[in-house]
Design an enzyme around this catalytic site. Structure first.
Site, PDB file in Angstrom:
ATOM      1  N   LYS A 155       0.889  -1.174   0.000  1.00 46.12           N
ATOM      2  CA  LYS A 155       0.000   0.000   0.000  1.00 46.12           C
ATOM      3  C   LYS A 155       0.921   1.217   0.000  1.00 46.12           C
ATOM      4  O   LYS A 155       1.523   1.553   1.005  1.00 46.12           O
ATOM      5  CB  LYS A 155      -0.902   0.005   1.245  1.00 46.12           C
ATOM      6  CG  LYS A 155      -1.585   1.348   1.525  1.00 46.12           C
ATOM      7  CD  LYS A 155      -2.513   1.782   0.397  1.00 46.12           C
ATOM      8  CE  LYS A 155      -3.238   3.093   0.759  1.00 46.12           C
ATOM      9  NZ  LYS A 155      -2.372   4.291   0.573  1.00 46.12           N
ATOM     10  N   HIS A 156       1.057   1.824  -1.169  1.00 45.54           N
ATOM     11  CA  HIS A 156       1.954   2.961  -1.301  1.00 45.54           C
ATOM     12  C   HIS A 156       1.177   4.258  -1.059  1.00 45.54           C
ATOM     13  O   HIS A 156      -0.059   4.265  -1.011  1.00 45.54           O
ATOM     14  CB  HIS A 156       2.574   2.976  -2.701  1.00 45.54           C
ATOM     15  CG  HIS A 156       3.986   3.482  -2.732  1.00 45.54           C
ATOM     16  ND1 HIS A 156       4.457   4.454  -1.875  1.00 45.54           N
ATOM     17  CD2 HIS A 156       5.045   3.147  -3.532  1.00 45.54           C
ATOM     18  CE1 HIS A 156       5.724   4.690  -2.140  1.00 45.54           C
ATOM     19  NE2 HIS A 156       6.114   3.907  -3.132  1.00 45.54           N
ATOM     20  N   ALA A 157       1.910   5.349  -0.893  1.00 44.57           N
ATOM     21  CA  ALA A 157       1.279   6.658  -0.796  1.00 44.57           C
ATOM     22  C   ALA A 157       0.510   6.942  -2.080  1.00 44.57           C
ATOM     23  O   ALA A 157       0.988   6.641  -3.176  1.00 44.57           O
ATOM     24  CB  ALA A 157       2.337   7.731  -0.560  1.00 44.57           C
ATOM     25  N   SER A 158      -0.667   7.528  -1.939  1.00 47.00           N
ATOM     26  CA  SER A 158      -1.504   7.749  -3.122  1.00 47.00           C
ATOM     27  C   SER A 158      -0.838   8.676  -4.126  1.00 47.00           C
ATOM     28  O   SER A 158      -1.052   8.542  -5.340  1.00 47.00           O
ATOM     29  CB  SER A 158      -2.862   8.318  -2.700  1.00 47.00           C
ATOM     30  OG  SER A 158      -2.702   9.546  -2.004  1.00 47.00           O
ATOM     31  N   GLY A 207       6.528   5.713   7.909  1.00 46.88           N
ATOM     32  CA  GLY A 207       5.598   6.829   7.842  1.00 46.88           C
ATOM     33  C   GLY A 207       5.675   7.698   9.082  1.00 46.88           C
ATOM     34  O   GLY A 207       6.663   7.673   9.826  1.00 46.88           O
ATOM     35  N   GLU A 229       9.115   2.223  11.036  1.00 48.71           N
ATOM     36  CA  GLU A 229      10.160   3.235  10.857  1.00 48.71           C
ATOM     37  C   GLU A 229       9.427   4.554  10.708  1.00 48.71           C
ATOM     38  O   GLU A 229       8.842   4.845   9.672  1.00 48.71           O
ATOM     39  CB  GLU A 229      11.015   2.905   9.635  1.00 48.71           C
ATOM     40  CG  GLU A 229      12.329   3.670   9.589  1.00 48.71           C
ATOM     41  CD  GLU A 229      12.222   4.994   8.863  1.00 48.71           C
ATOM     42  OE1 GLU A 229      12.080   6.029   9.559  1.00 48.71           O
ATOM     43  OE2 GLU A 229      12.265   5.001   7.636  1.00 48.71           O
TER      44      GLU A 229
END
Length: 453
Positions: A155-158, A207, A229
């Site tokens: 799930k990456h940053a949008s 994040g 992290e």
């Protein structure tokens, strides 16, 4: 169905719109990851190595196009994007070369005829990753996780959605079986259901502190292991014998790299009074020399931040600090998502630029009386990612490693990640380690095997 629209932060141009997957498709992807795990874990290390080495090769072949993609989605200067991809290839090569040794059974002499430790993969691992290093953050998770025999979900940053999709394609092009690595275009609400799903065995998050607390809460409720992290507020201690002519460029880049959008950037410069004026003059001159502008220009060193909202947040933190008495030495100018390199002095412990993580190109300078005060001030933080000390007395600095409870202690160098060394923090900077042997051990079952006749 909900959508994601990515935006070029420098031009504010809309790039592309993506549809999020629904819960039915999400469940299918989870089941595919679980089914592929049963197959992938049986692959011999040499077969996994072959594929990961191919990933490294493809990264180098495609580094210009990947760098351009990062520039478009989050504003990273083109040359720095190429360097990021080269580092990704390095971490793949590192684990391809060393995973066999790292994962080898460890024989232990006991009363048994034979006893040993077996390092077995856990299963399906979820990674939740940020936008600031769109490829590196993912690859430093994926390389050891896949080499250990797990399968991975991302799930990456949008804002870096196309980067996420390209990373999945990269693994597939390198010969990883379908389902080994999948990108999930899902909402934050759907992520809770993913973590709670029995198929997912563990979570890795890079994040913010707030995101870490939320993910840890969900994972803890479901008894899932996490590696977190999180943010950092790294101190850079400058002692009176520091060689400024030799190290001032390193100190400045420790703050301004990636437009200050780095958890391990030096954010608080703690300078003893004997050398303060000289330091400030040389530090300012170096920061002023940076080329600021279009990230597509090869000469640009500092470009826009990843979004206007992020730049506005940094601007607000600086304003609150100025209201409390900080003074501007340089910068404090915003143009859309571009926040110009900024230096503040007269910084005190109650100011946001001292006690919070400022995720942008702002250096907070704090004057202290002596070395002891410098170490005390550096330790005055709820974060614990890393610290750096500049001094000619290296042996003396080594004796003070234990005085700062961070995950890293660098002498005469900026804090940086290296595949050969463990990376992670303490306190509100998180827990667990990435990279090195410690990183591959995070997502394996350390199993005791005992055999007697």
């Amino acid at each position: 169905m909900s959508t994601i629209t990515t935006i070029n932060p420098y031009t504010q141009e809309e790039l592309k719109t993506y549809e999020l997957i629904d819960n039915t498709v999400l469940q299918q992807k989870l089941e595919l990851a679980e089914a592929q795990f049963k197959n992938w874990k049986s692959f011999e290390i040499k077969d996994r190595r072959k594929r990961l080495s191919k990933v490294a090769k493809l990264l180098i072949e495609r580094k210009e196009s990947y760098a351009k993609l990062m520039t478009e989605e989050m504003g990273k200067p083109l040359a720095q994007g190429i360097s990021e991809i080269e580092k990704c290839a390095w971490v793949c090569d590192f684990y391809a070369k060393n995973a066999d040794d790292f994962l080898a059974d460890q024989l232990i002499e006991t009363d048994a005829e034979e006893s040993f430790i077996s390092y077995d993969p856990l299963g399906v691992i979820l990674a939740i990753m940020p936008w600031n290093y769109p490829f590196w953050q993912v690859m430093r998770f994926a390389a050891p996780t896949l080499m250990a025999g797990n399968t991975a979900l991302l799930k990456h940053a949008s804002s870096t959605t196309e980067c996420a999709l390209e990373i999945q394609k990269l693994f597939e092009d390198a010969g990883f079986p379908e389902g080994c690595f999948q990108t999930l275009l899902v909402s934050h609400e759907q992520i809770e259901s993913v973590i709670s799903n029995d198929i997912v065995k563990a979570v890795s998050l890079t994040g913010s502190e707030g995101a870490g607390r939320k993910i840890a809460e969900i994972a803890g409720k479901n008894l899932k292991k996490t590696v977190l992290e999180l943010g950092g507020n790294n101190a850079c201690i400058v002692l009176k014998d520091a060689d400024l002519d030799k190290h001032i460029a390193t100190m400045a880049w420790a703050r301004m790299q990636n437009a200050g959008q780095s958890c391990i950037a030096a954010k608080r410069f703690i300078v003893v009074e004997d050398i303060y004026d000289e330091f400030l003059s040389k530090f300012k001159a170096k920061v002023e020399s940076y080329v600021v502008g279009n990230p597509m220009d090869d000469k640009t060193e500092i470009a826009s931040m990843a979004s206007v909202d992020l730049a506005e947040e940094v601007e607000a933190q600086v304003k609150k600090s100025l209201d409390l008495g900080a003074k501007v030495v340089l910068g404090n100018k915003r143009e859309g998502a571009l926040y110009h390199p900024t230096i503040l002095e007269n910084v005190t412990t109650e100011m946001p630029v001292f006690k919070e993580e400022v995720f942008g190109p702002v250096a907070a300078i704090i004057k202290v009386k002596n070395e002891d005060k410098a170490y005390d001030m550096a330790s005055n933080s709820r974060f614990g990612l890393g610290s750096m000390v500049f001094t000619k007395k290296v042996d003396k600095a080594k004796k003070r490693i234990g005085d700062i409870a961070d995950g890293a202690f660098f002498i005469n160098e900026l804090v940086k990640s290296d595949p050969r060394l463990p990376f992670g923090g303490t306190k509100t900077s998180g827990y667990g380690r990435e990279l090195s042997k410690e990183g591959i051990m995070e997502f394996v079952n350390v199993k005791t095997v005992y055999s007697s006749k």
